[in-house]
Design an enzyme around this catalytic site. Structure first.
Site, short mmCIF file in Angstrom:
data_model
loop_
_atom_site.label_atom_id
_atom_site.label_comp_id
_atom_site.label_asym_id
_atom_site.label_seq_id
_atom_site.Cartn_x
_atom_site.Cartn_y
_atom_site.Cartn_z
N GLU A 113 0.82 -1.21 0.00
CA GLU A 113 0.00 0.00 0.00
C GLU A 113 0.86 1.26 0.00
OE1 GLU A 113 -4.21 -0.99 1.97
OE2 GLU A 113 -2.54 -1.33 3.34
N GLU A 133 -3.48 -9.44 3.82
CA GLU A 133 -4.28 -9.17 5.02
C GLU A 133 -5.33 -10.23 5.31
OE1 GLU A 133 -2.57 -5.17 3.92
OE2 GLU A 133 -3.32 -6.94 2.87
#
Length: 259
Positions: A113, A133
């Site tokens: 990210e 995640e």
């Protein structure tokens, strides 16, 4: 001219208009905890405040970009997200200076990210990206679900987000996520070469190009990030999210409860 400064977890260096920000937490594969996020935010503020700095580079020391969120710190209640600025103090920050990610080794979870929050990516051929995640009962709320489907085909992005599978740099380059591949150990050097090619140009022109391109897309990103939060907040506050962090810290398989 080269100037060096920073904290133990984040080092900065200036090279003739190029500002290199290096994450240096070898004991945690450059994973981001709260203190590191604050140090990164301070480094970004320095990049933005000094007129002589025309391009920034974000990289990691010791052959790793970043393993993402420090899950052991998260399990203790520490967060690498700064309100209004996002993961690592970067992912939700409006950065006006061009920023290049120089990726070696792993860029996982929040590491990917942070790379997505940069304008360009140089990656070593053996580097690996990944939004992992879902393995830990959480989701990538700091750009993974918003920016990744805009940078690569939506169906490929969904596969990566839903499985948590790794994305090799060579494949990422084919998909257009990575600007250029470098030989292992040479990502920073190649990013420096690109940064100097940018910094050689007129400062006002550089600023105008990034501003126009960003304002074409940035507000849409910010709206999407805010909109996703109503779905994401319950996930991050769930028992499964806590279990994912605990199982990682305890080195055991997670036991999901769906709540």
């Amino acid at each position: 001219m080269t100037e060096a400064s920073g904290t133990p977890a984040v080092r900065t260096e200036q090279h003739d208009g190029v500002f290199v920000i290096t994450i240096d937490r070898p004991q945690a594969r450059n994973a981001i905890d709260g203190a590191t996020a604050r140090a990164l935010a301070a480094a970004i503020d320095e990049l933005e405040s000094r007129d002589e700095l025309l391009v920034g580079i974000l990289t990691g020391a010791n052959g790793v970009f970043s393993a993402g969120m420090d899950l052991k710190a998260f399990a203790r209640g520490d967060t690498p997200v700064i309100e209004g600025r996002g993961f690592g103090g970067i992912t939700r920050t409006d950065i006006k200076t061009p920023l290049i990610a120089a990726v070696e080794g792993y860029a996982l979870g929040g590491g990917t990210e942070m790379a997505l929050a940069c304008d360009m990516i140089i990656a070593a051929r053996n580097a690996t990206f990944g939004q992992t995640e879902v393995h830990y009962g959480i989701v990538p709320p700091e750009g993974g679900m918003v920016r990744l489907p805009e940078r690569i085909p939506r169906n490929i992005a969904l596969e990566l987000l839903l499985t948590g599978d790794p994305l090799p740099a060579t494949r990422a380059e084919q998909l257009g996520l990575v600007n250029h591949l470098a030989e292992p150990g040479q990502a920073l050097a190649q990013a420096m070469e690109l940064a100097h090619r940018v910094a050689h140009n007129a400062p006002l022109a550089i600023t105008a190009v990034k501003r126009v391109v960003n304002e074409r897309t940035a507000f849409r990103d910010q709206d999407a990030l805010c909109e996703q939060d109503r779905f994401v907040t319950p996930v991050l506050a769930s028992q499964d999210a806590k279990e994912g962090a605990r199982s990682f810290a305890e080195k055991r398989p997670p036991h999901w409860q769906g709540r």
